[in-house]
Design an enzyme around this catalytic site. Structure first.
Site, PDB file in Angstrom:
ATOM      1  N   CYS A 111       0.831  -1.065  -0.088  1.00 49.46           N
ATOM      2  CA  CYS A 111      -0.160   0.135   0.120  1.00 49.46           C
ATOM      3  C   CYS A 111       1.001   1.608   0.440  1.00 49.46           C
ATOM      4  O   CYS A 111       1.911   1.561  -1.092  1.00 49.46           O
ATOM      5  CB  CYS A 111      -0.836   0.121   1.039  1.00 49.46           C
ATOM      6  SG  CYS A 111      -2.626   1.210   0.884  1.00 49.46           S
ATOM      7  N   HIS A 112       0.636   2.443   0.704  1.00 49.72           N
ATOM      8  CA  HIS A 112       1.692   3.436   1.241  1.00 49.72           C
ATOM      9  C   HIS A 112       2.972   2.630   1.424  1.00 49.72           C
ATOM     10  O   HIS A 112       4.228   3.927   1.665  1.00 49.72           O
ATOM     11  CB  HIS A 112       1.275   4.436   2.136  1.00 49.72           C
ATOM     12  CG  HIS A 112      -0.277   4.747   1.499  1.00 49.72           C
ATOM     13  ND1 HIS A 112      -1.559   4.513   1.571  1.00 49.72           N
ATOM     14  CD2 HIS A 112      -0.090   6.167   0.901  1.00 49.72           C
ATOM     15  CE1 HIS A 112      -1.970   5.309   0.465  1.00 49.72           C
ATOM     16  NE2 HIS A 112      -1.488   6.268   0.538  1.00 49.72           N
TER      17      HIS A 112
END
Length: 186
Positions: A111-112
């Protein structure tokens, strides 16, 4: 080349992790027999983020500054917006990521969390993916961004989002069992 049942895995995180992106890999890798430790900046439990509010706590096993890449086969970094944004400015985290990288050990970020890999300087010249909102950051770090569930480049695993977690965990197992990877120092 350790079997997953003999592997030692370190998961680093802080408050604001995406609930499923910590719990799913942690629980699945432990269920496969791996010893998995959770390290946090202060060695204390951290609170997740689920949907639009704070979620459940995750217990910690260690303080990030007290762990060493020498003691583990792989590093896992969950995403969320808050968690990796805080981790990427923590020098202890960046030193740890670079140590795993320089030792050729598996590094997995979802994800991030590739933000942390960007800040550690280990994505240049590699294929990678991430949550779509940080695509430009990954590209600006010198990586070739791919819109795929999971991307692996010399033992560095990146993934996009919670829906990709099954493929993410499968690749973590595969890369650990493959063994160390030859890489240039970060």
């Amino acid at each position: 080349m350790p079997a997953i049942s003999d592997a030692k895995i370190l998961l680093v995180s802080t408050h604001g992790f995406e609930q499923s992106e910590l719990e799913f890999p942690r629980d699945q890798l432990r269920a496969k027999g791996a010893m998995l430790h959770v390290a946090t900046p202060d060695g204390k439990a951290i609170k997740g983020w689920e949907g639009s509010d704070w979620g459940r706590e995750a217990e910690a096993d260690a303080k990030i500054a007290d762990v060493s890449a020498d003691d583990y086969d792989a590093l896992v970094i969950p995403g969320g917006q808050i968690n990796p944004d805080l981790l990427r400015v923590d020098e202890d985290v960046l030193k740890l990521v670079r140590a795993f990288h320089d030792q050729g050990k598996t590094i997995a970020a979802v994800c991030h969390a590739p933000w942390v890999l960007v800040e550690a300087g280990i994505l240049k010249g590699r294929d990678a993916t991430s949550y779509h909102s940080i695509k430009t950051d990954v590209i600006n770090a010198g990586a070739t961004w791919k819109d795929e569930a999971v991307v692996v480049d010399q033992g560095i695993i990146t993934s996009r989002q919670p829906e990709d977690l099954k493929a993410f965990v499968s690749k973590i197992v595969e890369e650990i069992e493959e063994g160390k990877h030859q890489r240039k120092a970060a």
